[in-house]
Scaffold this active site. Structure first.
Site, PDB file in Angstrom:
ATOM      1  N   HIS A  99     -18.330 -31.863   3.545  1.00  0.00           N
ATOM      2  CA  HIS A  99     -18.170 -32.513   4.848  1.00  0.00           C
ATOM      3  C   HIS A  99     -17.499 -33.858   4.634  1.00  0.00           C
ATOM      4  CE1 HIS A  99     -19.025 -33.498   9.058  1.00  0.00           C
ATOM      5  NE2 HIS A  99     -19.231 -34.735   8.613  1.00  0.00           N
ATOM      6  N   CYS A 100     -16.406 -34.083   5.339  1.00  0.00           N
ATOM      7  CA  CYS A 100     -15.617 -35.305   5.166  1.00  0.00           C
ATOM      8  C   CYS A 100     -15.779 -36.190   6.404  1.00  0.00           C
ATOM      9  CB  CYS A 100     -14.153 -34.960   4.941  1.00  0.00           C
ATOM     10  SG  CYS A 100     -13.106 -36.413   4.694  1.00  0.00           S
ATOM     11  N   PRO A 101     -16.447 -37.327   6.288  1.00  0.00           N
ATOM     12  CA  PRO A 101     -16.591 -38.207   7.460  1.00  0.00           C
ATOM     13  C   PRO A 101     -15.274 -38.828   7.892  1.00  0.00           C
ATOM     14  CG  PRO A 101     -17.435 -39.284   5.487  1.00  0.00           C
ATOM     15  CD  PRO A 101     -17.112 -37.883   5.096  1.00  0.00           C
TER      16      PRO A 101
END
Length: 372
Positions: A168-170
């Site tokens: 998951h890439c913020p």
């Protein structure tokens, strides 16, 4: 009390889960702050490069001597011609990485609907699945109420199971998964090229600011700041992009790499081999697509559905075929090396040479003939 019962009920009974809330995207505006920071960084660095470096080269200001104006303009045009398409591709890849859904388990497919434990199908996994529990049961998600395909993991930020989840890439407010990994990979690729272009070409403007004592403080500050930021991002993004190139060539996701990097048990060696390995060419095609002409363009989707990854070309399938061939050859060799039955198959040549068991040369017992 009612909310606790509802939450508990949704875990025990997957059909009672709130699907609309689970699949809502971009429902928390505060999580757009990292995206806004990235947009501000791209805008600031691009503006500094254009105004403090490209602009003076094209205008041929007082910092340049007359014979050098023409060469400076040519360099400015060439660097501008490289900067604009690279930045354009970077922005397109960034937008597509945000807006493209990484993929989730189908809703209307009964093959993936989680069944109660008393059902027989809950304990058996299809032959195409490779990732199962130690008990042999199919992996399932207690939050989504579905069985998990291979390489699928639940993201608590996105509140859903992501197909071939990488991480998951913020910075894109999205998960990197099966259907948007190509755009994320190209985002890193064009970021590396863009940052290196700025860092290497803008060094000329830094030197000019140092040599010219009449340079305004604002110009010197912005030039030094842009160069420092470009170098920092170039080093950081290059290292991250190098990791993803290595993962692509190994046919691994970031999650699988972290799992394989965990301390190995006693007596087992740590290995980074993947059962989904298709070879170098196949692994590249699995990420960038089968059409070579579209590899560096943010368009097209990978072949497949993100639910099944084992095919005839994967390392697992090849290992299984090789194992079958080895077993077949070993069985045939064992059949040929078996000794003949006791008392049979001994030849005079074999007995004379002593290559056979001496007991095989014993004559068969004779019995007296019956009187007629």
């Amino acid at each position: 009390m009612d909310s606790k019962q509802a939450a508990t009920g949704s875990l025990l009974d997957p059909s009672s889960a709130l699907d609309p809330a689970k699949r809502q995207r971009f429902g928390e505006p505060i999580k757009f702050l990292p995206v806004a920071f990235v947009v501000a960084t791209i805008s600031s660095l691009g503006s500094i490069y254009l105004c403090q470096h490209i602009g003076p080269l094209l205008s041929g200001g007082d910092s340049f001597q007359a014979p050098l104006n023409r060469a400076a303009k040519q360099r400015g045009l060439m660097e501008l011609a490289a900067f604009v398409p690279l930045t354009t591709m970077l922005i397109i890849c960034y937008v597509r990485s945000i807006l493209t859904h990484p993929g989730e388990i189908p809703d209307d497919d009964p093959k993936w609907e989680y069944l109660p434990r008393d059902s027989k199908s809950a304990f058996t996994a299809p032959l195409s699945l490779q990732e199962v529990k130690k008990s042999g049961e199919r992996r399932h998600c207690k939050w989504c109420g579905k069985y998990k395909p291979d390489r699928c993991h639940h993201c608590r930020v996105c509140k859903t199971c992501i197909l071939k989840m990488d991480h998951h890439c913020p910075w894109i407010y999205n998960c990197v998964g099966y259907f948007n990994y190509k755009y994320f990979f190209l985002l890193l690729f064009y970021s590396v090229l863009d940052c290196h272009l700025i860092a290497w070409t803008m060094a000329e403007s830094v030197k000019r600011c140092i040599d010219n004592l009449d340079t305004p403080f604002s110009t010197m500050f912005l030039t030094f700041f842009g160069e420092t930021l470009a170098i920092f991002l170039a080093v950081l993004v290059t290292m991250f992009f190098g990791l993803h190139i290595w993962l692509m060539m190994r046919s691994m996701t970031t999650i699988e790499f972290c799992e394989k990097s965990a301390p190995a048990k006693e007596g087992s060696a740590k290995t980074y081999d993947s059962v989904y390995d298709l070879g170098a060419w196949g692994n590249i095609r699995a990420i960038l697509g089968s059409n070579v002409l579209l590899w560096l363009l943010p368009m097209g989707q990978p072949d497949g559905d993100g639910l099944t990854f084992v095919c005839d070309e994967t390392r697992l399938a090849k290992d299984m075929e090789n194992a079958k061939g080895i077993r077949r050859k070993t069985h045939q060799a064992t059949q040929r090396s078996r000794h003949p039955p006791y008392g049979f198959g001994a030849t005079e040549t074999g007995v004379a040479s002593g290559s056979l068991d001496p007991r095989l040369s014993m004559s068969r017992p004779s019995f007296p003939e019956r009187p007629a």
